[in-house]
Design a protein around this motif. Structure first.
Motif, mmCIF file in Angstrom:
data_model
loop_
_atom_site.group_PDB
_atom_site.id
_atom_site.type_symbol
_atom_site.label_atom_id
_atom_site.label_comp_id
_atom_site.label_asym_id
_atom_site.label_seq_id
_atom_site.Cartn_x
_atom_site.Cartn_y
_atom_site.Cartn_z
ATOM 1 N N ARG A 11 49.614 39.015 47.880
ATOM 2 C CA ARG A 11 48.308 38.145 47.853
ATOM 3 C C ARG A 11 48.403 37.205 46.511
ATOM 4 N N ALA A 53 39.294 31.497 48.697
ATOM 5 C CA ALA A 53 38.903 32.515 49.623
ATOM 6 C C ALA A 53 38.872 31.932 50.839
ATOM 7 N N GLU A 75 40.917 33.434 54.171
ATOM 8 C CA GLU A 75 39.981 33.962 55.150
ATOM 9 C C GLU A 75 39.678 35.631 54.419
ATOM 10 N N LEU A 76 39.236 35.334 52.991
ATOM 11 C CA LEU A 76 38.674 36.490 52.376
ATOM 12 C C LEU A 76 37.457 36.278 51.763
ATOM 13 N N THR A 77 36.633 37.226 51.243
ATOM 14 C CA THR A 77 35.568 36.941 50.530
ATOM 15 C C THR A 77 35.879 36.777 49.021
ATOM 16 N N THR A 98 36.566 39.887 47.167
ATOM 17 C CA THR A 98 37.660 40.310 47.491
ATOM 18 C C THR A 98 38.891 39.925 46.550
#
Lengths: 208, 208
Positions: free
Chosen positions: A6, A26, A30-32, A35
């Protein structure tokens, strides 16, 4: 340091689209934002990315190898120095040898009555003196020590690399870490020897 | 090592499309195979890429930092060792001190009549002995040396990192580089001290 998949992905995104905000990164992944935060912190602290307020993250363009070199130069004397062992200038050679064994060091610093550096004495100097037929208890340390201004010194902010170079080029075992006072005299605040360099070497090897 | 723009581009292509032949990389970059050859050699030698015959180049997935670490582990004793200074077992402590000054070393190796390692003596051992009231010319070196099998040794193939660790953990200044003979006895073929570690440290700093 090995980047996670990542983290590598983030570096690629920033490389391509930077400067870019954390929010946009983000979105792409497609992550917050929460995160991602630890990854962004790691990448910024390790020097792959840099961040500017109101602008976002950008790629520093540094390879892992360059970053390693920079870390090497950031290894400072103050991070590796040992406690200095000092003896007063009215010590005898016998006293000095006793201090050396008692404190288990290879280098002693000689100070005047105000505690200011006036000389340095090594195990080699003491061994040479003890070979003579003189009475070691009557022989003053001032006669055999290397005297200021001929003592090589360093400061707490010097890099370990610089010091390693000095130790090799001047063929010495150790040097005092000093701080100049208002009168231009030196207080001894630390000791750096080849042992500290060896510890620094072990440290880089163990770091990652 | 810093990669050139073209080398970085090649790494990116191989990362994306590898395994890929040199010819195809040349096509993508619109360059001749001959123009690319030096870059591909550099990238393969430095470990970023690997090549398999009839398959092509592929990305090793190693970061610059990992490659640096690997290089660190590849620094061997044989690349940094010094010439050993040996003395015969019938030497006196006085002889040993003379050899130490004459050869300007901090560690001497003691060998038997067949030239095999039987002990080691440091500057500290000699200084301690010279403090006693004994006659140094009559005192045999065998009395004060550290005797086999209590001598820590290493081989030419050991990594400098391993040795640095040993010097620190055992609190010693230096060790003999040895080769075991058919009788299980040791020939001394080199000397490694904190000075050699310090030189290795300077070497990594200067490398890139």
């Amino acid at each position: 340091m090995e980047l996670s998949a990542r983290q590598q992905r983030i570096v690629e995104i920033v490389k391509e689209k930077g400067p870019i905000t954390g929010e946009k990164i983000a979105d792409i992944l497609e992550l917050t934002r929460a995160t991602l935060r630890p990854d962004l912190t790691v990448l910024t602290m390790s020097g792959y990315l840099d961040a500017r307020p109101r602008v976002g993250y950008y790629y520093t363009g540094k390879t892992g190898s360059q970053l390693f070199q920079e870390r090497l130069l950031k290894m400072k004397v103050k991070d590796f120095q040992s406690i200095p062992v000092v003896i007063p200038e009215n010590s005898s050679v016998y006293d000095a040898i006793c201090s050396m064994f008692l404190e288990d060091v290879g280098t002693l610093f000689v100070v005047n009555e105000n505690g200011k550096l006036i000389g340095i004495v090594s195990r080699k100097d003491l061994l040479r003196a003890s070979m003579g037929k003189q009475d070691l208890e009557a022989l003053p340390i001032g006669i055999i020590m290397t005297r200021m201004p001929n003592v090589t010194t360093c400061t707490a902010e010097d890099s370990m690399l610089e010091i390693a170079n000095k130790l090799i080029s001047k063929q010495i075992d150790g040097l005092p870490v000093v701080k100049k006072d208002d009168n231009g005299e030196y207080d001894v605040i630390g000791r750096i020897t080849k042992t500290n360099i060896t510890k620094a070497f072990v440290y880089i090897g163990a770091e990652e």
